[in-house]
Design an enzyme around this catalytic site. Structure first.
Site, PDB file in Angstrom:
ATOM      1  N   HIS A 156       0.825  -1.226   0.000  1.00  0.00           N
ATOM      2  CA  HIS A 156       0.000   0.000   0.000  1.00  0.00           C
ATOM      3  C   HIS A 156       0.852   1.266   0.000  1.00  0.00           C
ATOM      4  O   HIS A 156       0.394   2.326   0.429  1.00  0.00           O
ATOM      5  CB  HIS A 156      -0.962   0.045   1.203  1.00  0.00           C
ATOM      6  CG  HIS A 156      -1.709  -1.227   1.437  1.00  0.00           C
ATOM      7  ND1 HIS A 156      -2.923  -1.509   0.864  1.00  0.00           N
ATOM      8  CD2 HIS A 156      -1.376  -2.329   2.175  1.00  0.00           C
ATOM      9  CE1 HIS A 156      -3.331  -2.712   1.239  1.00  0.00           C
ATOM     10  NE2 HIS A 156      -2.409  -3.237   2.024  1.00  0.00           N
ATOM     11  N   SER A 277      14.541  20.284 -17.983  1.00  0.00           N
ATOM     12  CA  SER A 277      13.310  21.050 -18.164  1.00  0.00           C
ATOM     13  C   SER A 277      13.628  22.290 -18.988  1.00  0.00           C
ATOM     14  O   SER A 277      14.738  22.820 -18.922  1.00  0.00           O
ATOM     15  CB  SER A 277      12.757  21.440 -16.794  1.00  0.00           C
ATOM     16  OG  SER A 277      11.981  22.620 -16.874  1.00  0.00           O
ATOM     17  N   LYS A 283      16.184  20.521 -12.969  1.00  0.00           N
ATOM     18  CA  LYS A 283      15.449  19.260 -13.103  1.00  0.00           C
ATOM     19  C   LYS A 283      16.275  18.103 -13.670  1.00  0.00           C
ATOM     20  O   LYS A 283      17.150  18.305 -14.511  1.00  0.00           O
ATOM     21  CB  LYS A 283      14.213  19.471 -14.005  1.00  0.00           C
ATOM     22  CG  LYS A 283      13.119  20.305 -13.385  1.00  0.00           C
ATOM     23  CD  LYS A 283      12.597  19.775 -12.078  1.00  0.00           C
ATOM     24  CE  LYS A 283      11.382  18.898 -12.167  1.00  0.00           C
ATOM     25  NZ  LYS A 283      10.341  19.194 -13.083  1.00  0.00           N
ATOM     26  N   GLU A 290       8.787   7.407 -17.516  1.00  0.00           N
ATOM     27  CA  GLU A 290       7.403   7.850 -17.752  1.00  0.00           C
ATOM     28  C   GLU A 290       6.913   7.400 -19.128  1.00  0.00           C
ATOM     29  O   GLU A 290       5.763   6.985 -19.298  1.00  0.00           O
ATOM     30  CB  GLU A 290       7.328   9.378 -17.646  1.00  0.00           C
ATOM     31  CG  GLU A 290       7.596   9.880 -16.228  1.00  0.00           C
ATOM     32  CD  GLU A 290       7.947  11.370 -16.209  1.00  0.00           C
ATOM     33  OE1 GLU A 290       7.294  12.144 -16.919  1.00  0.00           O
ATOM     34  OE2 GLU A 290       8.886  11.741 -15.479  1.00  0.00           O
TER      35      GLU A 290
END
Ligand code: ARG
Length: 457
Positions: A156, A277, A283, A290
Protein backbone atom coordinates in the site's frame (compact mmCIF):
# COMPACT_ATOMS: atom_id res chain seq x y z
CA UNK A 1 0.23 -2.70 -61.96
CA UNK A 2 -1.36 -5.99 -61.00
CA UNK A 3 -3.12 -7.86 -63.81
CA UNK A 4 -5.80 -9.50 -61.71
CA UNK A 5 -8.53 -7.42 -63.34
CA UNK A 6 -9.36 -9.32 -66.52
CA UNK A 7 -12.91 -9.89 -65.31
CA UNK A 8 -13.43 -6.16 -64.64
CA UNK A 9 -14.00 -3.15 -66.86
CA UNK A 10 -11.04 -0.83 -66.32
CA UNK A 11 -8.79 -0.26 -63.33
CA UNK A 12 -9.57 0.43 -59.70
CA UNK A 13 -10.37 3.92 -58.56
CA UNK A 14 -7.02 5.47 -57.46
CA UNK A 15 -8.33 6.24 -54.01
CA UNK A 16 -9.61 2.66 -53.69
CA UNK A 17 -6.22 1.37 -54.86
CA UNK A 18 -4.39 3.18 -52.05
CA UNK A 19 -7.12 2.23 -49.59
CA UNK A 20 -6.80 -1.41 -50.49
CA UNK A 21 -3.03 -1.77 -50.73
CA UNK A 22 -1.09 -3.24 -47.83
CA UNK A 23 2.21 -2.53 -49.57
CA UNK A 24 3.35 0.28 -47.24
CA UNK A 25 3.19 -2.18 -44.32
CA UNK A 26 4.22 -5.33 -46.24
CA UNK A 27 7.46 -3.75 -47.39
CA UNK A 28 8.69 -4.47 -43.92
CA UNK A 29 8.78 -8.20 -44.70
CA UNK A 30 9.94 -8.26 -48.31
CA UNK A 31 12.86 -10.46 -47.32
CA UNK A 32 10.52 -13.05 -45.83
CA UNK A 33 8.30 -12.82 -48.92
CA UNK A 34 11.21 -13.61 -51.21
CA UNK A 35 12.51 -16.35 -48.92
CA UNK A 36 9.00 -17.88 -48.98
CA UNK A 37 8.87 -17.72 -52.77
CA UNK A 38 12.21 -19.47 -53.02
CA UNK A 39 11.03 -22.28 -50.78
CA UNK A 40 7.89 -22.56 -52.86
CA UNK A 41 9.81 -22.61 -56.17
CA UNK A 42 11.87 -25.53 -54.94
CA UNK A 43 8.70 -27.34 -53.92
CA UNK A 44 7.26 -26.78 -57.39
CA UNK A 45 10.42 -28.22 -58.94
CA UNK A 46 10.25 -31.28 -56.67
CA UNK A 47 6.66 -31.83 -57.76
CA UNK A 48 7.65 -31.62 -61.42
CA UNK A 49 5.78 -28.36 -62.00
CA UNK A 50 9.02 -26.56 -62.87
CA UNK A 51 11.99 -28.03 -64.69
CA UNK A 52 15.34 -27.72 -62.92
CA UNK A 53 16.25 -24.99 -65.40
CA UNK A 54 13.02 -23.08 -64.79
CA UNK A 55 13.47 -23.36 -61.05
CA UNK A 56 17.02 -22.05 -61.33
CA UNK A 57 15.86 -19.06 -63.42
CA UNK A 58 13.12 -18.26 -60.92
CA UNK A 59 15.48 -18.54 -57.95
CA UNK A 60 18.05 -16.32 -59.64
CA UNK A 61 15.31 -13.90 -60.64
CA UNK A 62 14.09 -13.72 -57.04
CA UNK A 63 17.64 -12.98 -55.91
CA UNK A 64 17.76 -10.10 -58.37
CA UNK A 65 14.42 -8.75 -57.11
CA UNK A 66 15.84 -8.94 -53.60
CA UNK A 67 18.95 -7.07 -54.70
CA UNK A 68 16.83 -4.36 -56.30
CA UNK A 69 14.70 -3.99 -53.20
CA UNK A 70 17.83 -3.90 -51.06
CA UNK A 71 19.54 -1.22 -53.12
CA UNK A 72 16.38 0.79 -53.74
CA UNK A 73 16.52 0.20 -57.50
CA UNK A 74 13.02 -1.16 -57.12
CA UNK A 75 10.72 0.88 -54.88
CA UNK A 76 7.20 -0.52 -55.24
CA UNK A 77 4.35 1.78 -54.31
CA UNK A 78 0.78 1.43 -53.10
CA UNK A 79 -0.37 3.16 -56.27
CA UNK A 80 0.93 0.26 -58.33
CA UNK A 81 0.63 -2.82 -56.15
CA UNK A 82 -1.87 -4.40 -53.79
CA UNK A 83 0.84 -5.91 -51.65
CA UNK A 84 4.41 -7.14 -51.53
CA UNK A 85 3.43 -10.45 -53.11
CA UNK A 86 2.12 -8.80 -56.29
CA UNK A 87 5.08 -6.43 -56.39
CA UNK A 88 7.66 -9.24 -56.23
CA UNK A 89 5.84 -11.37 -58.81
CA UNK A 90 5.50 -8.40 -61.18
CA UNK A 91 9.17 -7.49 -60.94
CA UNK A 92 10.21 -11.13 -61.30
CA UNK A 93 8.14 -11.41 -64.47
CA UNK A 94 9.68 -8.21 -65.82
CA UNK A 95 13.10 -9.70 -65.20
CA UNK A 96 12.65 -13.30 -66.40
CA UNK A 97 9.57 -13.10 -68.59
CA UNK A 98 6.32 -15.13 -68.50
CA UNK A 99 8.07 -17.94 -66.60
CA UNK A 100 7.60 -15.68 -63.55
CA UNK A 101 3.90 -16.47 -63.84
CA UNK A 102 4.54 -20.12 -62.94
CA UNK A 103 5.60 -19.22 -59.42
CA UNK A 104 2.06 -18.70 -58.22
CA UNK A 105 1.11 -22.31 -59.03
CA UNK A 106 -0.25 -24.09 -55.95
CA UNK A 107 -0.28 -21.05 -53.73
CA UNK A 108 -2.33 -17.98 -52.87
CA UNK A 109 -1.49 -14.66 -51.37
CA UNK A 110 -3.46 -15.93 -48.41
CA UNK A 111 -0.87 -18.55 -47.55
CA UNK A 112 1.93 -16.24 -48.67
CA UNK A 113 1.06 -13.50 -46.22
CA UNK A 114 0.52 -16.06 -43.48
CA UNK A 115 3.99 -17.44 -44.18
CA UNK A 116 5.65 -14.01 -44.33
CA UNK A 117 4.15 -13.06 -40.99
CA UNK A 118 5.31 -16.22 -39.29
CA UNK A 119 8.83 -15.99 -40.70
CA UNK A 120 9.05 -12.35 -39.61
CA UNK A 121 7.61 -13.08 -36.18
CA UNK A 122 10.16 -15.82 -35.53
CA UNK A 123 13.00 -13.33 -35.89
CA UNK A 124 11.26 -10.64 -33.91
CA UNK A 125 10.43 -12.93 -31.01
CA UNK A 126 13.96 -14.33 -30.92
CA UNK A 127 15.32 -10.78 -30.72
CA UNK A 128 12.78 -9.76 -28.09
CA UNK A 129 13.66 -12.78 -25.96
CA UNK A 130 17.34 -11.76 -26.04
CA UNK A 131 16.47 -8.18 -25.16
CA UNK A 132 14.42 -9.28 -22.16
CA UNK A 133 17.37 -11.42 -21.06
CA UNK A 134 19.56 -8.31 -21.23
CA UNK A 135 17.23 -6.39 -18.88
CA UNK A 136 17.29 -9.28 -16.41
CA UNK A 137 21.07 -9.30 -16.70
CA UNK A 138 21.19 -5.55 -16.01
CA UNK A 139 19.02 -6.06 -12.91
CA UNK A 140 21.29 -8.86 -11.75
CA UNK A 141 24.26 -6.54 -12.20
CA UNK A 142 22.63 -4.03 -9.83
CA UNK A 143 21.63 -6.79 -7.39
CA UNK A 144 25.17 -8.11 -7.21
CA UNK A 145 26.62 -4.63 -6.79
CA UNK A 146 24.04 -3.00 -4.51
CA UNK A 147 21.60 -5.72 -3.51
CA UNK A 148 22.63 -5.69 0.17
CA UNK A 149 21.34 -2.15 0.66
CA UNK A 150 18.56 -2.10 3.26
CA UNK A 151 15.26 -0.54 2.35
CA UNK A 152 11.68 -0.60 3.55
CA UNK A 153 9.53 -3.20 1.82
CA UNK A 154 6.13 -1.71 1.03
CA UNK A 155 2.55 -2.74 0.78
CA UNK A 156 0.00 0.00 0.00
CA UNK A 157 3.06 2.25 -0.30
CA UNK A 158 3.18 2.10 3.51
CA UNK A 159 6.40 0.89 5.06
CA UNK A 160 5.96 -2.78 5.88
CA UNK A 161 9.16 -4.60 6.82
CA UNK A 162 12.87 -4.05 6.17
CA UNK A 163 14.15 -5.93 3.15
CA UNK A 164 17.27 -6.05 1.03
CA UNK A 165 17.21 -4.09 -2.23
CA UNK A 166 18.21 -7.32 -3.97
CA UNK A 167 15.00 -8.96 -2.75
CA UNK A 168 12.96 -6.12 -4.23
CA UNK A 169 14.77 -6.07 -7.57
CA UNK A 170 14.37 -9.84 -7.86
CA UNK A 171 10.62 -9.35 -7.53
CA UNK A 172 10.90 -7.41 -10.80
CA UNK A 173 13.32 -9.82 -12.41
CA UNK A 174 11.17 -12.94 -11.97
CA UNK A 175 8.16 -11.56 -13.89
CA UNK A 176 10.55 -10.62 -16.69
CA UNK A 177 11.89 -14.16 -16.69
CA UNK A 178 8.31 -15.37 -17.10
CA UNK A 179 7.82 -12.83 -19.90
CA UNK A 180 10.82 -14.29 -21.63
CA UNK A 181 9.24 -17.72 -21.36
CA UNK A 182 5.93 -16.36 -22.68
CA UNK A 183 7.77 -14.97 -25.69
CA UNK A 184 9.44 -18.34 -26.26
CA UNK A 185 6.07 -20.07 -25.99
CA UNK A 186 4.55 -17.67 -28.53
CA UNK A 187 7.44 -18.47 -30.84
CA UNK A 188 7.01 -22.19 -30.36
CA UNK A 189 3.25 -21.96 -31.02
CA UNK A 190 3.69 -20.18 -34.35
CA UNK A 191 6.49 -22.39 -35.58
CA UNK A 192 4.27 -24.08 -38.19
CA UNK A 193 4.37 -23.51 -41.94
CA UNK A 194 1.24 -22.37 -43.80
CA UNK A 195 2.83 -22.79 -47.24
CA UNK A 196 0.88 -25.01 -49.62
CA UNK A 197 -2.45 -24.14 -48.03
CA UNK A 198 -3.31 -22.17 -51.17
CA UNK A 199 -6.35 -19.95 -50.81
CA UNK A 200 -8.01 -22.28 -48.28
CA UNK A 201 -8.42 -25.76 -49.74
CA UNK A 202 -4.88 -26.84 -50.60
CA UNK A 203 -3.80 -27.57 -54.18
CA UNK A 204 -4.01 -30.53 -56.55
CA UNK A 205 -0.34 -30.26 -57.57
CA UNK A 206 1.35 -32.53 -55.09
CA UNK A 207 3.77 -30.05 -53.47
CA UNK A 208 5.07 -31.72 -50.33
CA UNK A 209 4.13 -29.39 -47.48
CA UNK A 210 6.39 -31.21 -45.04
CA UNK A 211 9.44 -30.55 -47.16
CA UNK A 212 8.45 -26.88 -47.58
CA UNK A 213 8.06 -26.57 -43.81
CA UNK A 214 11.49 -28.05 -43.30
CA UNK A 215 13.06 -25.74 -45.86
CA UNK A 216 11.45 -22.79 -44.10
CA UNK A 217 12.95 -23.87 -40.78
CA UNK A 218 9.57 -24.76 -39.30
CA UNK A 219 8.80 -27.73 -37.05
CA UNK A 220 5.93 -28.88 -39.29
CA UNK A 221 3.20 -27.61 -41.63
CA UNK A 222 0.00 -26.07 -40.22
CA UNK A 223 -2.20 -29.22 -40.23
CA UNK A 224 -5.30 -27.63 -41.80
CA UNK A 225 -5.16 -25.45 -44.93
CA UNK A 226 -8.14 -23.36 -43.95
CA UNK A 227 -6.79 -22.71 -40.47
CA UNK A 228 -3.44 -21.86 -42.07
CA UNK A 229 -4.89 -18.83 -43.89
CA UNK A 230 -7.52 -17.79 -41.34
CA UNK A 231 -5.62 -17.99 -38.05
CA UNK A 232 -4.11 -14.93 -36.42
CA UNK A 233 -4.04 -16.21 -32.86
CA UNK A 234 -0.25 -16.38 -33.08
CA UNK A 235 -0.24 -12.65 -33.77
CA UNK A 236 -2.56 -12.15 -30.82
CA UNK A 237 -0.46 -14.40 -28.60
CA UNK A 238 2.65 -12.44 -29.52
CA UNK A 239 1.05 -9.11 -28.71
CA UNK A 240 -0.52 -10.55 -25.55
CA UNK A 241 2.99 -11.50 -24.42
CA UNK A 242 4.12 -7.96 -25.27
CA UNK A 243 1.19 -6.49 -23.32
CA UNK A 244 1.93 -8.47 -20.15
CA UNK A 245 5.60 -7.56 -20.50
CA UNK A 246 4.69 -3.88 -20.87
CA UNK A 247 2.51 -4.13 -17.76
CA UNK A 248 5.59 -5.33 -15.89
CA UNK A 249 7.87 -2.68 -17.37
CA UNK A 250 5.35 -0.02 -16.39
CA UNK A 251 5.48 -1.14 -12.75
CA UNK A 252 9.26 -0.98 -12.74
CA UNK A 253 9.10 2.41 -14.44
CA UNK A 254 6.63 3.72 -11.87
CA UNK A 255 9.02 2.82 -9.06
CA UNK A 256 11.94 4.42 -10.85
CA UNK A 257 9.92 7.63 -11.04
CA UNK A 258 9.11 7.44 -7.34
CA UNK A 259 12.58 6.44 -6.21
CA UNK A 260 14.34 9.14 -8.19
CA UNK A 261 12.16 11.87 -6.67
CA UNK A 262 13.60 14.08 -3.92
CA UNK A 263 11.02 12.58 -1.55
CA UNK A 264 12.51 9.10 -1.90
CA UNK A 265 15.99 10.15 -3.06
CA UNK A 266 16.87 6.48 -3.31
CA UNK A 267 17.84 6.13 -6.97
CA UNK A 268 20.10 8.27 -9.12
CA UNK A 269 19.23 7.80 -12.78
CA UNK A 270 22.05 7.91 -15.31
CA UNK A 271 22.44 11.22 -17.13
CA UNK A 272 22.05 9.53 -20.50
CA UNK A 273 18.52 8.49 -19.56
CA UNK A 274 17.48 11.68 -17.78
CA UNK A 275 16.06 14.83 -19.32
CA UNK A 276 16.06 18.49 -18.38
CA UNK A 277 13.31 21.05 -18.16
CA UNK A 278 12.88 23.95 -20.58
CA UNK A 279 12.34 26.32 -17.66
CA UNK A 280 13.51 24.75 -14.39
CA UNK A 281 17.28 24.38 -14.69
CA UNK A 282 17.72 22.00 -11.77
CA UNK A 283 15.45 19.26 -13.10
CA UNK A 284 16.46 15.65 -13.73
CA UNK A 285 13.30 14.25 -15.15
CA UNK A 286 12.77 10.48 -15.35
CA UNK A 287 11.12 10.85 -18.78
CA UNK A 288 12.39 7.50 -20.00
CA UNK A 289 10.50 5.71 -17.23
CA UNK A 290 7.40 7.85 -17.75
CA UNK A 291 7.42 7.08 -21.47
CA UNK A 292 7.71 3.36 -20.86
CA UNK A 293 4.68 3.59 -18.57
CA UNK A 294 2.81 5.65 -21.16
CA UNK A 295 3.70 3.39 -24.06
CA UNK A 296 2.25 0.41 -22.20
CA UNK A 297 -1.15 1.96 -22.94
CA UNK A 298 -0.44 1.78 -26.66
CA UNK A 299 0.50 -1.88 -26.59
CA UNK A 300 -2.65 -2.72 -24.60
CA UNK A 301 -4.61 -0.93 -27.35
CA UNK A 302 -2.83 -2.97 -30.01
CA UNK A 303 -3.87 -6.19 -28.30
CA UNK A 304 -7.44 -4.94 -28.15
CA UNK A 305 -7.36 -4.18 -31.91
CA UNK A 306 -6.06 -7.61 -32.77
CA UNK A 307 -8.64 -9.42 -30.66
CA UNK A 308 -11.42 -7.36 -32.18
CA UNK A 309 -10.04 -8.06 -35.66
CA UNK A 310 -10.85 -11.77 -35.55
CA UNK A 311 -13.78 -11.59 -33.16
CA UNK A 312 -16.87 -12.95 -34.91
CA UNK A 313 -15.04 -13.33 -38.22
CA UNK A 314 -16.33 -16.34 -40.19
CA UNK A 315 -13.80 -18.60 -41.92
CA UNK A 316 -11.56 -18.32 -43.70
CA UNK A 317 -9.53 -15.44 -45.14
CA UNK A 318 -11.03 -11.96 -45.14
CA UNK A 319 -9.36 -8.74 -46.08
CA UNK A 320 -9.96 -7.58 -42.52
CA UNK A 321 -6.89 -9.61 -41.62
CA UNK A 322 -4.66 -7.22 -43.55
CA UNK A 323 -5.18 -4.73 -40.71
CA UNK A 324 -3.19 -7.00 -38.39
CA UNK A 325 0.15 -5.42 -39.34
CA UNK A 326 -0.55 -1.96 -37.92
CA UNK A 327 -1.17 -3.27 -34.42
CA UNK A 328 1.47 -6.00 -34.64
CA UNK A 329 4.28 -3.73 -35.82
CA UNK A 330 3.37 -1.01 -33.36
CA UNK A 331 3.25 -3.46 -30.47
CA UNK A 332 6.57 -5.13 -31.29
CA UNK A 333 8.41 -1.91 -32.15
CA UNK A 334 7.15 -0.20 -29.02
CA UNK A 335 7.83 -3.14 -26.72
CA UNK A 336 11.30 -3.82 -28.05
CA UNK A 337 12.24 -0.16 -27.77
CA UNK A 338 10.97 0.00 -24.18
CA UNK A 339 12.87 -3.15 -23.24
CA UNK A 340 16.12 -1.72 -24.61
CA UNK A 341 15.60 1.62 -22.85
CA UNK A 342 14.82 -0.21 -19.61
CA UNK A 343 18.10 -2.07 -19.90
CA UNK A 344 20.02 1.16 -20.44
CA UNK A 345 18.29 2.76 -17.48
CA UNK A 346 19.34 -0.06 -15.17
CA UNK A 347 22.89 -0.19 -16.43
CA UNK A 348 23.31 3.54 -15.77
CA UNK A 349 21.37 3.95 -12.49
CA UNK A 350 22.90 3.85 -9.01
CA UNK A 351 21.27 3.54 -5.58
CA UNK A 352 21.93 5.70 -2.55
CA UNK A 353 23.42 3.18 -0.17
CA UNK A 354 22.59 4.54 3.28
CA UNK A 355 19.38 6.31 2.40
CA UNK A 356 17.20 4.25 4.76
CA UNK A 357 19.66 2.79 7.26
CA UNK A 358 18.91 5.15 10.14
CA UNK A 359 15.26 5.60 9.33
CA UNK A 360 14.63 1.88 9.45
CA UNK A 361 15.67 1.83 13.11
CA UNK A 362 13.52 4.82 13.87
CA UNK A 363 10.33 4.01 12.05
CA UNK A 364 7.86 1.27 12.82
CA UNK A 365 8.81 -1.14 10.06
CA UNK A 366 10.27 -3.46 12.73
CA UNK A 367 6.87 -3.81 14.43
CA UNK A 368 6.25 -7.24 12.89
CA UNK A 369 9.74 -8.21 14.01
CA UNK A 370 8.80 -7.29 17.56
CA UNK A 371 5.69 -9.46 17.36
CA UNK A 372 7.84 -12.28 15.94
CA UNK A 373 10.21 -11.82 18.89
CA UNK A 374 7.33 -12.48 21.27
CA UNK A 375 6.32 -15.51 19.24
CA UNK A 376 9.79 -16.98 19.74
CA UNK A 377 9.09 -16.59 23.48
CA UNK A 378 5.94 -18.68 23.18
CA UNK A 379 3.39 -15.84 22.94
CA UNK A 380 0.53 -16.60 20.50
CA UNK A 381 0.97 -14.40 17.41
CA UNK A 382 -2.45 -12.75 17.74
CA UNK A 383 -1.66 -11.69 21.31
CA UNK A 384 1.79 -10.49 20.25
CA UNK A 385 0.26 -8.47 17.40
CA UNK A 386 -2.18 -6.76 19.78
CA UNK A 387 0.52 -6.00 22.31
CA UNK A 388 2.84 -4.46 19.70
CA UNK A 389 -0.04 -2.47 18.18
CA UNK A 390 -0.71 -0.87 21.60
CA UNK A 391 2.99 -0.24 22.07
CA UNK A 392 3.23 1.46 18.65
CA UNK A 393 0.19 3.59 19.41
CA UNK A 394 1.65 4.71 22.77
CA UNK A 395 5.10 5.50 21.41
CA UNK A 396 3.59 7.40 18.50
CA UNK A 397 1.39 9.50 20.79
CA UNK A 398 4.44 10.36 22.85
CA UNK A 399 6.37 11.34 19.73
CA UNK A 400 8.72 8.36 20.07
CA UNK A 401 9.61 5.47 17.81
CA UNK A 402 10.85 1.90 18.15
CA UNK A 403 14.43 3.03 18.67
CA UNK A 404 13.29 4.42 22.02
CA UNK A 405 12.23 0.96 23.13
CA UNK A 406 14.54 -0.39 25.83
CA UNK A 407 13.87 -3.58 27.80
CA UNK A 408 12.58 -1.62 30.83
CA UNK A 409 10.00 0.20 28.72
CA UNK A 410 9.29 -2.99 26.81
CA UNK A 411 8.29 -4.91 29.92
CA UNK A 412 5.52 -2.37 30.53
CA UNK A 413 3.87 -3.95 27.51
CA UNK A 414 4.86 -7.57 27.87
CA UNK A 415 6.94 -9.42 30.46
CA UNK A 416 8.56 -11.47 27.69
CA UNK A 417 10.25 -8.43 26.12
CA UNK A 418 13.79 -9.04 27.36
CA UNK A 419 17.36 -7.80 27.37
CA UNK A 420 18.23 -8.91 23.82
CA UNK A 421 15.55 -6.63 22.38
CA UNK A 422 17.75 -4.04 20.67
CA UNK A 423 19.89 -6.74 19.13
CA UNK A 424 16.72 -8.34 17.79
CA UNK A 425 15.33 -5.05 16.55
CA UNK A 426 18.08 -4.50 14.02
CA UNK A 427 16.78 -4.11 10.46
CA UNK A 428 19.59 -6.08 8.88
CA UNK A 429 19.27 -8.85 11.42
CA UNK A 430 15.53 -8.86 10.74
CA UNK A 431 16.15 -9.26 7.02
CA UNK A 432 18.79 -11.94 7.55
CA UNK A 433 16.52 -13.93 9.85
CA UNK A 434 14.32 -14.58 6.79
CA UNK A 435 16.74 -16.99 5.21
CA UNK A 436 14.23 -19.59 4.14
CA UNK A 437 13.46 -20.20 0.47
CA UNK A 438 12.22 -16.96 -1.09
CA UNK A 439 12.93 -14.85 2.02
CA UNK A 440 14.76 -11.53 1.88
CA UNK A 441 18.07 -12.76 3.38
CA UNK A 442 21.16 -12.23 1.24
CA UNK A 443 21.77 -15.98 0.92
CA UNK A 444 18.33 -16.28 -0.68
CA UNK A 445 18.93 -13.31 -2.96
CA UNK A 446 22.12 -14.96 -4.19
CA UNK A 447 20.34 -18.27 -4.60
CA UNK A 448 17.69 -16.68 -6.80
CA UNK A 449 20.31 -14.80 -8.79
CA UNK A 450 21.94 -18.16 -9.50
CA UNK A 451 18.60 -19.61 -10.59
CA UNK A 452 17.99 -16.69 -12.94
CA UNK A 453 21.49 -16.91 -14.35
CA UNK A 454 20.90 -20.57 -15.07
CA UNK A 455 17.70 -19.70 -16.94
CA UNK A 456 19.53 -17.09 -18.96
CA UNK A 457 22.40 -19.39 -19.86
N1 ARG B 1 -2.61 -8.16 -48.95
C1 ARG B 1 -3.32 -9.21 -48.31
C2 ARG B 1 -2.93 -9.27 -46.85
O1 ARG B 1 -2.01 -8.67 -46.52
C3 ARG B 1 -3.00 -10.53 -48.92
C4 ARG B 1 -3.76 -10.69 -50.14
C5 ARG B 1 -4.95 -11.51 -50.00
N2 ARG B 1 -5.91 -10.87 -50.78
C6 ARG B 1 -6.99 -11.45 -51.22
N3 ARG B 1 -7.79 -10.77 -51.93
N4 ARG B 1 -7.25 -12.69 -50.94
O2 ARG B 1 -3.56 -9.92 -46.05
Amino acid sequence: MSDLRSRFEGGTDPDMQRFSSSLPEDLRFWREDIAGSKIHARGLADAGLLTEDEARKILEGLDRVAEQLETGTFIPSAEDFDDIHMAVEARLTELIGPLGGKLHTARSRNDQVALDLRLWLKQQLTALGDEIAAVIDALIERIEAEGQILMPGYTHLQRGQPILLGHHLLAHAWPLARDRRRVAEALDALDLCPLGAGALAGSPHGVDRRVSAERGGFKAPVPNAMDAVAARDHVQQTVAACAVLMAHLSRIAAEMVLWSSAEFAFLRLGDAYTTGSSIMPQKRNPDAAELIRGKAARVFGDLQSLLTLTHGLPLSYFRDLQEDRHALFDALDTTRQCVRIMEGMWRSSRFVADRFTDELRGDFSLATELADYLVTRGVPFREAHGCVARLVKDLETRGLDLSALDPARGREYHPALGEDLSEWLDPRAAAERRHHLGGTAWSQVLDQVAQLREQLA
